[in-house]
Design a protein around this motif. Structure first.
Motif, PDB file in Angstrom:
ATOM      1  N   MET A   1     -10.768  42.255 -51.751  1.00 31.67           N
ATOM      2  CA  MET A   1     -11.484  43.341 -52.404  1.00 31.67           C
ATOM      3  C   MET A   1     -12.997  43.263 -52.182  1.00 31.67           C
ATOM      4  N   LEU A   2     -13.447  42.225 -51.485  1.00 30.82           N
ATOM      5  CA  LEU A   2     -14.884  42.046 -51.238  1.00 30.82           C
ATOM      6  C   LEU A   2     -15.221  42.340 -49.778  1.00 30.82           C
ATOM      7  N   THR A   3     -14.656  41.578 -48.856  1.00 29.59           N
ATOM      8  CA  THR A   3     -14.929  41.788 -47.429  1.00 29.59           C
ATOM      9  C   THR A   3     -13.656  42.048 -46.629  1.00 29.59           C
ATOM     10  N   LEU A   4     -12.521  42.113 -47.294  1.00 28.71           N
ATOM     11  CA  LEU A   4     -11.215  42.358 -46.684  1.00 28.71           C
ATOM     12  C   LEU A   4     -10.786  41.203 -45.797  1.00 28.71           C
ATOM     13  N   ASN A   5     -11.545  40.939 -44.748  1.00 29.65           N
ATOM     14  CA  ASN A   5     -11.300  39.761 -43.919  1.00 29.65           C
ATOM     15  C   ASN A   5     -12.597  39.411 -43.201  1.00 29.65           C
ATOM     16  N   THR A   6     -12.668  38.196 -42.704  1.00 31.06           N
ATOM     17  CA  THR A   6     -13.846  37.749 -41.963  1.00 31.06           C
ATOM     18  C   THR A   6     -13.707  38.179 -40.504  1.00 31.06           C
ATOM     19  N   SER A   7     -14.804  38.600 -39.913  1.00 33.59           N
ATOM     20  CA  SER A   7     -14.804  39.103 -38.539  1.00 33.59           C
ATOM     21  C   SER A   7     -13.946  38.237 -37.621  1.00 33.59           C
ATOM     22  N   THR A   8     -12.921  38.842 -37.028  1.00 37.27           N
ATOM     23  CA  THR A   8     -12.056  38.091 -36.125  1.00 37.27           C
ATOM     24  C   THR A   8     -12.773  37.750 -34.820  1.00 37.27           C
ATOM     25  N   VAL A   9     -13.700  38.600 -34.396  1.00 36.32           N
ATOM     26  CA  VAL A   9     -14.458  38.301 -33.176  1.00 36.32           C
ATOM     27  C   VAL A   9     -15.347  37.075 -33.397  1.00 36.32           C
ATOM     28  N   ALA A  10     -16.027  37.031 -34.545  1.00 43.21           N
ATOM     29  CA  ALA A  10     -16.866  35.875 -34.857  1.00 43.21           C
ATOM     30  C   ALA A  10     -16.015  34.615 -35.006  1.00 43.21           C
ATOM     31  N   GLN A  11     -14.841  34.753 -35.646  1.00 45.35           N
ATOM     32  CA  GLN A  11     -13.952  33.597 -35.765  1.00 45.35           C
ATOM     33  C   GLN A  11     -13.493  33.118 -34.392  1.00 45.35           C
ATOM     34  N   ALA A  12     -13.220  34.061 -33.484  1.00 44.00           N
ATOM     35  CA  ALA A  12     -12.774  33.677 -32.149  1.00 44.00           C
ATOM     36  C   ALA A  12     -13.840  32.868 -31.424  1.00 44.00           C
ATOM     37  N   ALA A  13     -15.113  33.260 -31.588  1.00 41.21           N
ATOM     38  CA  ALA A  13     -16.202  32.510 -30.945  1.00 41.21           C
ATOM     39  C   ALA A  13     -16.281  31.089 -31.503  1.00 41.21           C
ATOM     40  N   ILE A  14     -16.200  30.958 -32.818  1.00 35.72           N
ATOM     41  CA  ILE A  14     -16.232  29.622 -33.430  1.00 35.72           C
ATOM     42  C   ILE A  14     -14.965  28.851 -33.073  1.00 35.72           C
ATOM     43  N   GLY A  15     -13.826  29.556 -33.036  1.00 35.50           N
ATOM     44  CA  GLY A  15     -12.590  28.890 -32.626  1.00 35.50           C
ATOM     45  C   GLY A  15     -12.710  28.313 -31.228  1.00 35.50           C
ATOM     46  N   GLY A  16     -13.291  29.084 -30.297  1.00 37.29           N
ATOM     47  CA  GLY A  16     -13.504  28.579 -28.947  1.00 37.29           C
ATOM     48  C   GLY A  16     -14.467  27.405 -28.918  1.00 37.29           C
ATOM     49  N   PHE A  17     -15.507  27.476 -29.766  1.00 40.75           N
ATOM     50  CA  PHE A  17     -16.461  26.365 -29.886  1.00 40.75           C
ATOM     51  C   PHE A  17     -15.726  25.089 -30.303  1.00 40.75           C
ATOM     52  N   LEU A  18     -14.841  25.208 -31.286  1.00 39.92           N
ATOM     53  CA  LEU A  18     -14.073  24.045 -31.730  1.00 39.92           C
ATOM     54  C   LEU A  18     -13.146  23.538 -30.629  1.00 39.92           C
ATOM     55  N   VAL A  19     -12.437  24.446 -29.964  1.00 43.19           N
ATOM     56  CA  VAL A  19     -11.520  24.050 -28.902  1.00 43.19           C
ATOM     57  C   VAL A  19     -12.264  23.296 -27.804  1.00 43.19           C
ATOM     58  N   GLU A  20     -13.421  23.813 -27.397  1.00 48.41           N
ATOM     59  CA  GLU A  20     -14.193  23.173 -26.323  1.00 48.41           C
ATOM     60  C   GLU A  20     -14.642  21.769 -26.696  1.00 48.41           C
ATOM     61  N   ASN A  21     -14.826  21.523 -27.981  1.00 46.54           N
ATOM     62  CA  ASN A  21     -15.330  20.220 -28.428  1.00 46.54           C
ATOM     63  C   ASN A  21     -14.246  19.351 -29.056  1.00 46.54           C
TER      64      ASN A  21
END
Length: 455
Positions: free
Chosen positions: A315-335
Motif C-alpha cells: 500500500m506504500l510503494t507496491l514493489n521495489t523497482s525490479t530494474v534496480a533490483q536486477a542491477a544490484i542482483g548482478g552486482f552480487l552475482v559478479e562478486n
C-alpha cells in the motif's frame, strides 16, 4: 576574506508565489506536524546549501565514493542477473522478461541473493522468505515503525546522536523516540536499561531500540563484542526488539569484522536493516529488512513479520523497482554475493581519507586539542566508517554553516540535527567519503580559518 557566495541571498524572494491567483491556500497548521519538523528538513537544507555553494569543499554529504563507478558496469550486471535467473532459477525468456519489466513480487526478487550474501559475509542463516527488499533502507524503517506503532503509548529508543533518517521515519508514523546516551563504544547499556524502565513507569510501551553497532552515523562509534552480547541479552531480559542498522561495517581498518547483533541473536529479538547504497551504489535505492519473527493471531496460518511488512509495502510503494533490483542482483552475482570482496577497493579509499582527516586535524588544531584532550577544538578518532565528529568552541548551527559556506568555502553537517535539535550545538560532522587527500587538506585549511575567525 573571499566570499564563496554564488547566488543572491534574497533569491527566494523573487520566486513566484505558487498560490497566487488560485484563491486557495494551505496553512501548515492544518497539515501533519512532520512537514515542518526540523528532523525532516535537515537533508533538504544540506542539499540546498551545497547547491548554492558548488565551489565549497564539502564534508557534508554521506555519499559513497564515486571513483570506481562506470556506467558500462550496468549492462554487464543486468546481463549477469539475467543469466542467474536462467541458470539457477530455471526461468525461461518470457519469465525473465516479466521479472525485469513487470511490477514484481512485493517482497522483492533478489531475496535469495541477499540471503546468500548474509551467509557468506555475516555467518547468518536466513530464510529468504524473511527478507523484504525495499526502496532504500529508509522505507524499511518506515514499514517496521508503522507495524510496531499501535497508539501513542508505543515508543522506540535510539542511541543519540542518531541517524536523521530514522528520526524522520519515526516522525512520519507518529512514533515517539526516547534518547539513550552514546559513548565512545556505542550505546550506553546502563542508560538503555534505565530509559526502558523509566518509559514503563510513565505508562509507555517501549517496543524497540534502534542501534548502529558499526561506525555509527554520525558519531563513528562502534560497539565491542562484549557489549553486543550484553545488548542482545538486555533486549531479551527487557522484552524489546532491537533494530540493527548495518550500512558501514565493511569500511573497517582491515581487521576481522565484529559479529552483527543478528548473528548473536538466539531468541528472535533482532530486526536487521541492510542497504546497498554505500556498498554498491546509492542511485539504485535498494535496501532490505530481515524480519523473521513469527506472528500469531493473524488467522492466515504460519507467517513471519516480513509477511506483514509486505502487506504494508503493497500500500506504500507496491514493489521495489525490479530494474534496480536486477542491477544490484548482478552486482552480487559478479562478486560471489560477498560485499566484503566487493568493497575492498573503496574501503581502502575510506581508510586513506580517514587518516588524512585525523592527521590534518592534529596538524591544525593540535597542542592541547584532539582525541580525549581538553582544548578549544577536539574530535573523536573512529577506526572506520565515513564520519568524524569535531567539537568547536562556539555554536555551530545552521546559520554558522551558511556563513562558513559563504565566507570560507567549506561545508559540514551541524550535529544538532542528529539530536533532534536538543543538543550537539557546538559539534559538526565531517564526512570524508568523496574527497581526495588534497581536498581534505584544502577543506581543513578553510575550516581552520573559520574557527580562527570565531562566531
Amino acid at each position: 576574506m573571499t566570499a564563496f557566495l554564488t547566488a543572491p541571498r534574497g533569491l527566494d524572494a523573487a520566486r513566484p508565489d505558487p498560490g497566487r491567483g488560485s484563491g486557495f491556500r494551505l496553512d501548515t497548521a492544518g497539515l501533519h506536524a512532520s512537514v515542518t519538523d526540523p528532523a525532516l528538513t535537515s537533508m533538504t537544507l544540506l542539499n540546498d546549501i551545497a547547491g548554492r555553494y558548488p565551489r565549497a569543499v564539502s564534508f557534508a554529504a554521506g555519499r559513497p565514493y564515486e571513483g570506481f563507478y562506470d556506467t558500462g558496469d550496468l549492462p554487464r550486471q543486468l546481463r549477469a542477473f539475467e543469466e542467474y535467473l536462467a541458470r539457477e532459477r530455471g526461468l525461461g525468456p518470457e519469465q525473465i522478461r516479466s521479472v525485469f519489466f513487470q511490477y514484481g513480487r512485493t517482497k522483492g526478487v533478489i531475496h535469495e541473493l541477499i540471503a546468500r550474501h548474509l551467509e557468506i559475509d555475516e555467518a547468518l542463516s536466513v530464510d529468504p522468505e524473511s527478507v523484504v527488499v525495499t526502496t532504500g533502507a529508509q522505507e524499511a524503517m518506515v514499514l517496521v515503525l508503522r507495524a510496531l506503532r499501535r497508539d501513542a503509548k508505543d515508543v522506540v529508543l535510539a542511541a543519540v546522536p542518531a541517524y536523521v533518517g530514522f528520526l524522520g521515519a519515526a516522525r512520519l508514523v507518529d512514533m515517539g523516540v526516547r534518547p539513550v546516551r552514546e559513548g565512545p563504544d556505542g550505546i550506553d547499556l546502563d542508560d538503555l536499561a534505565e530509559q526502558i524502565r523509566r518509559a514503563r513507569r510513565e505508562g509507555l510501551r517501549p517496543r524497540a531500540c534502534y542501534v548502529v553497532p558499526d561506525f555509527a552515523n554520525p558519531s563513528g562509534a562502534s560497539m565491542t563484542p562484549e557489549d553486543r552480547q550484553r545488548l542482545v541479552d538486555l533486549a531479551d531480559d527487557e522484552d524489546i526488539l532491537l533494530l540493527e542498522d548495518n550500512p558501514y561495517s565493511f569500511f573497517h581498518a582491515g581487521t576481522p569484522r565484529t559479529p552483527t547483533l543478528k548473528s548473536l541473536d538466539r531468541t528472535g529479538r533482532v530486526l536487521y536493516f541492510g542497504s546497498f547504497s554505500k556498498t554498491a551504489y546509492a542511485g539504485a535505492r535498494i535496501g532490505y529488512v530481515i524480519a523473521d519473527q513469527p506472528v500469531e493471531g493473524d488467522g492466515s496460518g504460519a507467517v513471519v513479520l516480513a509477511d506483514q511488512l509486505a502487506r504494508l509495502k503493497s500500500m506504500l510503494t507496491l514493489n521495489t523497482s525490479t530494474v534496480a533490483q536486477a542491477a544490484i542482483g548482478g552486482f552480487l552475482v559478479e562478486n560471489g554475493c560477498s560485499l566484503e570482496r566487493a568493497t575492498r577497493s573503496v574501503a581502502a579509499v575510506y581508510r586513506r581519507n580517514l587518516r588524512a582527516v585525523l592527521d590534518g586535524l592534529e596538524e591544525r588544531f593540535g597542542g592541547g586539542s584532539g582525541p580525549g584532550r581538553a582544548g578549544p577544538v577536539s574530535w573523536n578518532a573512529p577506526s572506520g566508517g565515513m564520519f568524524v565528529v569535531v567539537t568547536l568552541p562556539f555554536v555551530a548551527d545552521d546559520a554558522a554553516l551558511e556563513r562558513c559556506a559563504a565566507d570560507f568555502g567549506v561545508l559540514w553537517t551541524p550535529m544538532h540535527h542528529f539530536y533532534g535539535g536538543a543538543a550537539g550545538f557546538r559539534q559538526i560532522r565531517l564526512s570524508f567519503s568523496v574527497l581526495s587527500p588534497e581536498r581534505v587538506a584544502e577543506g581543513l585549511d578553510r575550516l581552520a580559518a573559520f574557527v580562527a575567525a570565531g562566531p
